[in-house]
Write a protein that holds these residues in place. Structure first.
Motif, PDB file in Angstrom:
ATOM      1  N   THR A 170      -1.366  -4.341  -7.660  1.00 10.90           N
ATOM      2  CA  THR A 170      -1.577  -4.555  -6.223  1.00 10.90           C
ATOM      3  C   THR A 170      -2.775  -3.784  -5.663  1.00 10.90           C
ATOM      4  OG1 THR A 170       0.018  -2.800  -5.807  1.00 10.90           O
ATOM      5  CG2 THR A 170       0.849  -5.064  -5.736  1.00 10.90           C
ATOM      6  N   SER A 171      -3.411  -2.966  -6.503  1.00 12.37           N
ATOM      7  CA  SER A 171      -4.545  -2.162  -6.043  1.00 12.37           C
ATOM      8  C   SER A 171      -5.707  -3.040  -5.570  1.00 12.37           C
ATOM      9  CB  SER A 171      -5.008  -1.279  -7.198  1.00 12.37           C
ATOM     10  OG  SER A 171      -6.286  -0.771  -6.948  1.00 12.37           O
ATOM     11  N   GLU A 172      -6.408  -2.569  -4.534  1.00 12.14           N
ATOM     12  CA  GLU A 172      -7.627  -3.236  -4.067  1.00 12.14           C
ATOM     13  C   GLU A 172      -8.673  -3.290  -5.181  1.00 12.14           C
ATOM     14  OE1 GLU A 172      -8.627  -4.779  -1.161  1.00 12.14           O
ATOM     15  OE2 GLU A 172      -6.476  -4.722  -0.727  1.00 12.14           O
ATOM     16  N   ILE A 173      -8.637  -2.263  -6.021  1.00 12.91           N
ATOM     17  CA  ILE A 173      -9.612  -2.193  -7.120  1.00 12.91           C
ATOM     18  C   ILE A 173      -9.419  -3.385  -8.062  1.00 12.91           C
ATOM     19  CG2 ILE A 173     -10.422  -0.777  -9.063  1.00 12.91           C
ATOM     20  CD1 ILE A 173      -9.242   1.672  -7.509  1.00 12.91           C
ATOM     21  N   ASN A 174      -8.141  -3.751  -8.258  1.00 11.82           N
ATOM     22  CA  ASN A 174      -7.852  -4.904  -9.111  1.00 11.82           C
ATOM     23  C   ASN A 174      -8.487  -6.184  -8.600  1.00 11.82           C
ATOM     24  OD1 ASN A 174      -6.514  -5.204 -11.535  1.00 11.82           O
ATOM     25  ND2 ASN A 174      -4.666  -4.318 -10.682  1.00 11.82           N
ATOM     26  N   LYS A 175      -8.386  -6.383  -7.289  1.00 11.28           N
ATOM     27  CA  LYS A 175      -8.957  -7.609  -6.702  1.00 11.28           C
ATOM     28  C   LYS A 175     -10.458  -7.674  -6.983  1.00 11.28           C
ATOM     29  CE  LYS A 175      -5.579  -7.668  -2.987  1.00 11.28           C
ATOM     30  NZ  LYS A 175      -5.383  -7.107  -1.647  1.00 11.28           N
ATOM     31  N   HIS A 176     -11.094  -6.510  -6.901  1.00 11.83           N
ATOM     32  CA  HIS A 176     -12.533  -6.428  -7.159  1.00 11.83           C
ATOM     33  C   HIS A 176     -12.822  -6.826  -8.609  1.00 11.83           C
ATOM     34  CE1 HIS A 176     -16.590  -4.624  -7.296  1.00 11.83           C
ATOM     35  NE2 HIS A 176     -16.554  -4.631  -5.977  1.00 11.83           N
ATOM     36  N   ILE A 177     -12.016  -6.325  -9.522  1.00 13.72           N
ATOM     37  CA  ILE A 177     -12.252  -6.609 -10.946  1.00 13.72           C
ATOM     38  C   ILE A 177     -11.937  -8.072 -11.274  1.00 13.72           C
ATOM     39  CG2 ILE A 177     -11.539  -6.031 -13.296  1.00 13.72           C
ATOM     40  CD1 ILE A 177     -11.007  -3.150 -12.245  1.00 13.72           C
ATOM     41  N   VAL A 178     -10.859  -8.607 -10.677  1.00 15.80           N
ATOM     42  CA  VAL A 178     -10.508 -10.009 -10.924  1.00 15.80           C
ATOM     43  C   VAL A 178     -11.658 -10.916 -10.486  1.00 15.80           C
ATOM     44  CG1 VAL A 178      -8.993 -11.901 -10.166  1.00 15.80           C
ATOM     45  CG2 VAL A 178      -8.014  -9.699 -10.839  1.00 15.80           C
ATOM     46  N   LYS A 179     -12.240 -10.605  -9.327  1.00 17.31           N
ATOM     47  CA  LYS A 179     -13.317 -11.448  -8.802  1.00 17.31           C
ATOM     48  C   LYS A 179     -14.639 -11.234  -9.542  1.00 17.31           C
ATOM     49  CE  LYS A 179     -15.617 -12.687  -4.421  1.00 17.31           C
ATOM     50  NZ  LYS A 179     -15.566 -14.138  -4.587  1.00 17.31           N
ATOM     51  N   HIS A 180     -15.039  -9.977  -9.699  1.00 18.40           N
ATOM     52  CA  HIS A 180     -16.407  -9.691 -10.169  1.00 18.40           C
ATOM     53  C   HIS A 180     -16.500  -9.324 -11.648  1.00 18.40           C
ATOM     54  CE1 HIS A 180     -17.652  -9.716  -5.987  1.00 18.40           C
ATOM     55  NE2 HIS A 180     -16.781  -8.767  -5.683  1.00 18.40           N
ATOM     56  N   GLY A 181     -15.386  -9.042 -12.282  1.00 18.29           N
ATOM     57  CA  GLY A 181     -15.459  -8.442 -13.619  1.00 18.29           C
ATOM     58  C   GLY A 181     -15.863  -6.979 -13.470  1.00 18.29           C
ATOM     59  N   ASP A 182     -16.165  -6.303 -14.588  1.00 20.16           N
ATOM     60  CA  ASP A 182     -16.633  -4.911 -14.504  1.00 20.16           C
ATOM     61  C   ASP A 182     -17.961  -4.896 -13.757  1.00 20.16           C
ATOM     62  OD1 ASP A 182     -14.491  -4.427 -16.146  1.00 20.16           O
ATOM     63  OD2 ASP A 182     -15.633  -3.448 -17.736  1.00 20.16           O
ATOM     64  N   GLY A 183     -18.136  -3.926 -12.864  1.00 26.58           N
ATOM     65  CA  GLY A 183     -19.405  -3.864 -12.134  1.00 26.58           C
ATOM     66  C   GLY A 183     -19.469  -2.642 -11.254  1.00 26.58           C
ATOM     67  N   VAL A 184     -20.605  -2.502 -10.560  1.00 21.28           N
ATOM     68  CA  VAL A 184     -20.830  -1.331  -9.708  1.00 21.28           C
ATOM     69  C   VAL A 184     -20.208  -1.565  -8.335  1.00 21.28           C
ATOM     70  CG1 VAL A 184     -22.580   0.038  -8.489  1.00 21.28           C
ATOM     71  CG2 VAL A 184     -22.962  -0.654 -10.871  1.00 21.28           C
ATOM     72  N   LYS A 185     -19.317  -0.672  -7.935  1.00 18.63           N
ATOM     73  CA  LYS A 185     -18.744  -0.720  -6.587  1.00 18.63           C
ATOM     74  C   LYS A 185     -19.509   0.192  -5.636  1.00 18.63           C
ATOM     75  CE  LYS A 185     -15.841  -1.428  -3.216  1.00 18.63           C
ATOM     76  NZ  LYS A 185     -15.861  -2.741  -2.523  1.00 18.63           N
ATOM     77  N   VAL A 186     -19.824   1.420  -6.107  1.00 13.32           N
ATOM     78  CA  VAL A 186     -20.371   2.454  -5.206  1.00 13.32           C
ATOM     79  C   VAL A 186     -21.718   2.966  -5.689  1.00 13.32           C
ATOM     80  CG1 VAL A 186     -19.956   4.721  -4.145  1.00 13.32           C
ATOM     81  CG2 VAL A 186     -18.003   3.257  -4.727  1.00 13.32           C
ATOM     82  N   ILE A 187     -22.703   2.964  -4.801  1.00 15.66           N
ATOM     83  CA  ILE A 187     -23.939   3.724  -5.020  1.00 15.66           C
ATOM     84  C   ILE A 187     -23.850   4.879  -4.037  1.00 15.66           C
ATOM     85  CG2 ILE A 187     -26.460   3.725  -4.932  1.00 15.66           C
ATOM     86  CD1 ILE A 187     -26.310   0.621  -5.201  1.00 15.66           C
ATOM     87  N   ALA A 188     -23.501   6.078  -4.544  1.00 11.21           N
ATOM     88  CA  ALA A 188     -23.288   7.229  -3.661  1.00 11.21           C
ATOM     89  C   ALA A 188     -24.590   7.995  -3.485  1.00 11.21           C
ATOM     90  CB  ALA A 188     -22.208   8.139  -4.240  1.00 11.21           C
TER      91      ALA A 188
END
Ligand code: FE2
Length: 385
Positions: free
Chosen positions: A86-104
């Motif tokens: 149920t994590s938001e992170i999962n939704k990101h991975i399901v949609k985009h595959g592995d990838g960059v979320k944050v440029i800090a």
């Protein structure tokens, strides 16, 4: 003939048009959302020479996600995987595959950075928050940029601990040698059809960046495909974000292929600097990193002339550069050496560039054609050209 030394930029203001309301000290970290952080960390240690640095997970009280932090000189990567469906992170991975979320981005004052950017139109990712532990405090705040990618401002002047509050030092018995990667030179974003100028204006208005180089599809094209690119820089030149969009041509642009597989805009490549590209690339190849195919003989035959046109002399042995597939480009100020990996995940999305600057501040425009022809050979194999 001038011999040129390797340069790393200081904090001085070098791009006159850029604004000062958002002073940036450098890239703080890059966070990837990945399907299996434990295995990804092993890959970046083994193949790219990153060192174990910090960790958070079930053992440290992090119930929803696990993060491994890796470092090499000034570069810090975080690899994060969710621990439930149920994590938001999962939704990101399901949609985009592995990838960059944050440029800090490392700043003196994270609250001010967030206020300056959101008051200029940035969409907030999270409001300024103070994170504390026994070693002090860190202030962080975030804004959205293209796609689902975000910038997080990190103020760490009152923190003495390992990485960030919530993390513990990661001691590992497996510590492969570094390969000489020094710092992030630039990070490139791919955006959708007709969106490049929207994001150029966003970086100008919201972040105070300046557009200091532009390439249109008459400059960046091959027989089959084309793209357009504008390079955005902050005032001191430490942060450089080229923005690409696809352009119409006979066949499918590599940018369009990325957008299809990433299912939206996102980070296309991370360029990391080295002071000795021959050594770095030889080590990475030996450890299994896959690079794009070497340009043809004619390419290397033209190199001495291309450098001579700008009055530069190559310090490296061209046969060695050729044997490793490293490309060379020159401008008035110097030259640069660069090479590109194949995508580092199964979807043809994110890849890395290894770059050694010998005075040149460009991005290898003279190599675009050879590079894209190499990418097209890969696209042909994938059936996506
Ligand atoms: Fe690049």
């Amino acid at each position: 003939m001038s011999k040129i030394k390797n340069v790393e930029y200081g904090l001085e203001k070098i791009f006159e048009g850029a604004q000062d309301f958002l002073p940036l000290l450098g890239t703080d970290y890059v966070e990837f959302y990945v399907g299996n952080a434990k295995q990804a960390a092993h890959f970046y240690k083994t193949a790219f020479g990153f060192q174990s640095y910090a960790y958070k997970g079930l053992e440290t009280g992090s119930k929803d996600s696990v993060s491994y932090v890796l470092t090499q000189n000034k570069i810090k990567l975080i690899l994060t995987t969710p621990l439930n469906s149920t994590s938001e992170i999962n939704k990101h991975i399901v949609k985009h595959g592995d990838g960059v979320k944050v440029i800090a981005l490392w700043v003196e004052d994270a609250k001010k950075a967030w206020e300056e950017t959101t008051s200029r139109g940035a969409k907030s990712y999270f409001e300024p928050r103070v994170e504390k532990d026994a070693d002090g405090e860190v202030v962080r705040a975030g804004i959205y940029t293209y796609g689902e990618t975000v910038h997080i401002f990190v103020e760490r002047k009152n923190y003495k601990g390992t990485f960030l509050p919530g993390f513990v030092k990661w001691d590992s018995e497996y510590n492969p040698e570094p390969v000489g990667l020094k710092y992030i030179d630039h990070m490139v974003g791919n955006v959708g059809w007709g969106e490049m100028n929207t994001w150029v204006k966003w970086y100008e208005d919201v972040m105070g960046f300046e557009n200091f180089l532009s390439f249109d599809d008459t400059q960046i094209h091959t027989e089959y495909s084309a793209l357009m690119s504008k390079v955005m820089s902050n005032g001191n030149g430490r942060i450089k974000f080229p923005i690409n969009e696809p352009a119409k041509a006979a066949k499918k642009s590599q940018i369009e292929e990325y957008l299809d597989f990433y299912e939206g805009s996102g980070v296309q490549h991370i360029a990391v600097a080295t002071n000795d590209i021959l050594d770095t690339v030889a080590k990475m190849r030996a450890r299994g990193v896959e690079f794009l195919s070497t340009p043809p003989d004619e390419y290397y035959k033209s190199v001495p002339n291309r450098l001579a046109e700008h009055n530069h002399e190559l310090a490296e042995d061209i046969e060695k550069l050729k044997s490793l597939g490293i490309m060379i480009d020159a401008d008035e100020e110097g030259y640069l050496l660069q090479i590109f990996t194949k995508p580092v995940e199964d979807r043809p999305t994110l890849f890395f560039e290894i770059i050694q600057r010998m005075g040149a501040r460009g991005f290898g425009a003279g190599n675009f054609k050879a590079l894209f022809e190499s990418i097209e050979r890969e696209q042909e194999l994938r059936g996506t050209l």
